[in-house]
Design a protein around this motif. Structure first.
Motif, mmCIF file in Angstrom:
data_model
loop_
_atom_site.group_PDB
_atom_site.id
_atom_site.type_symbol
_atom_site.label_atom_id
_atom_site.label_comp_id
_atom_site.label_asym_id
_atom_site.label_seq_id
_atom_site.Cartn_x
_atom_site.Cartn_y
_atom_site.Cartn_z
ATOM 1 N N GLY A 131 -10.906 10.091 -6.502
ATOM 2 C CA GLY A 131 -9.616 10.588 -6.073
ATOM 3 C C GLY A 131 -8.558 10.644 -7.161
ATOM 4 O O GLY A 131 -8.764 10.273 -8.320
ATOM 5 N N PHE A 132 -7.366 11.101 -6.764
ATOM 6 C CA PHE A 132 -6.306 11.428 -7.716
ATOM 7 C C PHE A 132 -5.687 10.202 -8.393
ATOM 8 O O PHE A 132 -5.721 9.094 -7.865
ATOM 9 C CB PHE A 132 -5.252 12.321 -7.085
ATOM 10 N N PRO A 133 -5.098 10.408 -9.603
ATOM 11 C CA PRO A 133 -4.556 9.298 -10.388
ATOM 12 C C PRO A 133 -3.119 8.956 -10.013
ATOM 13 O O PRO A 133 -2.189 9.073 -10.822
ATOM 14 C CB PRO A 133 -4.656 9.819 -11.826
ATOM 15 N N PHE A 134 -2.947 8.527 -8.776
ATOM 16 C CA PHE A 134 -1.643 8.136 -8.258
ATOM 17 C C PHE A 134 -1.788 6.794 -7.536
ATOM 18 O O PHE A 134 -2.903 6.405 -7.173
ATOM 19 C CB PHE A 134 -1.107 9.200 -7.279
ATOM 20 N N PRO A 135 -0.676 6.065 -7.353
ATOM 21 C CA PRO A 135 -0.760 4.805 -6.621
ATOM 22 C C PRO A 135 -1.482 4.975 -5.291
ATOM 23 O O PRO A 135 -1.268 5.939 -4.568
ATOM 24 C CB PRO A 135 0.717 4.423 -6.411
ATOM 25 N N ARG A 136 -2.397 4.053 -5.020
ATOM 26 C CA ARG A 136 -3.221 4.044 -3.810
ATOM 27 C C ARG A 136 -4.335 5.088 -3.844
ATOM 28 O O ARG A 136 -5.001 5.338 -2.856
ATOM 29 C CB ARG A 136 -2.363 4.246 -2.555
ATOM 30 N N GLY A 137 -4.533 5.694 -5.014
ATOM 31 C CA GLY A 137 -5.606 6.661 -5.180
ATOM 32 C C GLY A 137 -6.712 6.091 -6.042
ATOM 33 O O GLY A 137 -7.419 5.167 -5.644
#
Length: 449
Positions: free
Chosen positions: A237-243
């Motif tokens: 998944g994406f490189p963001f918080p909670r990802g």
């Protein structure tokens, strides 16, 4: 059904090889980098222009419940080549190399006459790259494959894109995505910095879509589109918080599109649960080769051809070392997810690239200013529950932990046993929740902290 060596052999022997209307296919395997399933036009991201991948989905089958074997690059990618969970073959750490004594799909494909090639990112170590007949770090080098391909040879080609991996130094698409057009996930604060960061992420997906289009155009020009099995997916998944680095949906749920005109029903979507370990078995099955006994995956051809709606009851995924040790395991069924935190005393810690991102810095600033909603701020808790249990149907954002809810005890225990059985059978080094084996028949003593 309990999955063990005997079961794998029986299933591999029982799976019928697909009828060969056009012969055994070439195989083209496209992998995006740090890309959540929802972020494609064909997955519902209306403001995100991805016409080439949307067309690929219209010409093939789109899977809505595909999960990476790990929310980390190299562990997840190892599952695509081995058909095994990362811990089984010793690739559970980020940036771990593919073990030299472990086989992969490249060997049986090569023995069957396939020419194997890799373009762009492989991320399995230099020794593993030597298993390919051709390696080119340029994602646009696909055309050179045909200069090297011996007459009459089939090819297996992987193209590993670096998009939409961080950093995002400049706009990757022209014109850039307007920040006001992006949908901010419910678990992130809706700030200008988060919106701009997310818009940059979308721009990299748009650039990747253009690059994928070039590859598909090459197949068309060479008359190979109908005889090539094309698989597009993400590594996690994406490189963001909670990802990325978490076992929440945004960290492990990835796009998966499969096109093979001779056999795959065009324009269809499937809600079947799919794991990254299934792709190796699928490639071997499509090539008319036996699925190796060690593989934990299931061929997706019965779904692709319309013979079956699903091939598994549950998918499993794991998180281990990535900048820091954070051992976690999860099981996902059609409705529920259970996450087992091996070190619940630790808080959430983002991977290093997320920690330096505008989104995480904005997250922390909003907390200092007291502007985070409780469901968002829970990510900053000083510790985490030993067990997290979510109803994905009613709570897709995984905000409400049902592990202690008396109405869900039976389902929680069923998922704990599913997870424990899998951990036993796949030789996991993390202690299973239930020491007895198989857990479903003999629950035994439950692990406590």
């Amino acid at each position: 059904m309990r999955w063990n060596r005997r079961t794998f052999l029986a299933v591999a022997a029982a799976l019928p090889l697909a009828p060969r209307k056009s012969g055994v296919p070439n195989i083209l395997f496209l992998i995006s980098d740090d890309h959540s399933a929802v972020d494609l036009g064909c997955y519902g991201a209306g403001g995100l222009g991805t016409p080439r991948l949307d067309r690929l989905a219209a010409e093939g089958m789109r899977f809505t419940r595909a999960y990476a074997a790990a929310p980390q690059c190299s562990p997840s990618r190892s599952s695509y080549y081995s058909g095994c969970s990362p811990h089984t073959i010793g690739t559970s750490r980020q940036a771990s190399f593919y073990p030299p004594l472990e086989s992969s799909i490249l060997e049986p494909l090569g023995e069957a006459g396939y020419f194997t090639a890799a373009f762009g990112k492989v991320h399995q170590g230099e020794d593993f790259e030597r298993r390919f007949d051709l390696v080119d770090k340029d994602i646009d080098g696909f055309e050179t494959l045909f200069e090297r391909l011996p007459d009459g040879k089939l090819f297996f080609a992987q193209i590993g894109y670096s998009d939409p991996h961080r950093p995002y130094p400049s706009p990757a698409a022209n014109p850039p995505t307007p920040p006001e057009n992006v949908p901010v996930p419910a678990f992130l604060p809706d700030t200008s910095d988060v919106r701009q960061d997310f818009a940059s992420y979308w721009d990299e997906i748009r650039r990747m879509d253009v690059n994928v289009g070039r590859v598909l155009d090459t197949l068309e020009k060479r008359g190979l589109a109908d005889t090539t099995l094309v698989i597009f997916t993400g590594d996690h998944g994406f490189p963001f918080p909670r990802g990325k680095g978490t076992l929440y949906e945004s960290g492990i749920r990835v796009p998966l599109i499969v096109r093979w005109p001779a056999f795959v029903r065009a324009g269809k979507s499937s809600e079947a649960l799919v794991s990254g370990v299934d792709l190796a078995a699928t490639c071997l099955h499509a090539a008319g080769l036996p699925i190796e006994p060690k593989m934990q995956g299931q061929s997706l051809l019965p779904i692709l051809t319309g013979e079956r709606e699903s091939v598994r009851e549950a998918v499993f995924t794991e998180r281990n070392w990535h900048n820091h040790s954070d051992p976690q395991r999860a099981v996902v069924t059609q409705r529920f997810k259970l996450i087992y935190n091996g070190r619940p005393e630790q808080p959430y810690r983002p991977t290093s690239d997320i920690a330096a991102s505008p989104s995480w810095l904005s997250f922390l600033e909003e907390d200092i200013r007291g502007r985070l909603e409780p469901n968002i701020r829970r990510l900053l808790a000083p510790s985490r529950p030993f067990i997290e249990f979510y109803d994905l149907l009613s709570d897709p954002n995984e905000f409400h932990n049902l592990a202690e809810d008396p109405d869900y005890v039976a389902e929680r225990i069923r998922h704990e046993m599913l997870l424990s059985d899998w951990m036993h059978e796949t030789l996991d080094y993390l202690p299973p929740l239930y020491y007895g084996y198989p857990a479903r028949k003999h629950p035994g003593r439950r692990l406590t902290v």
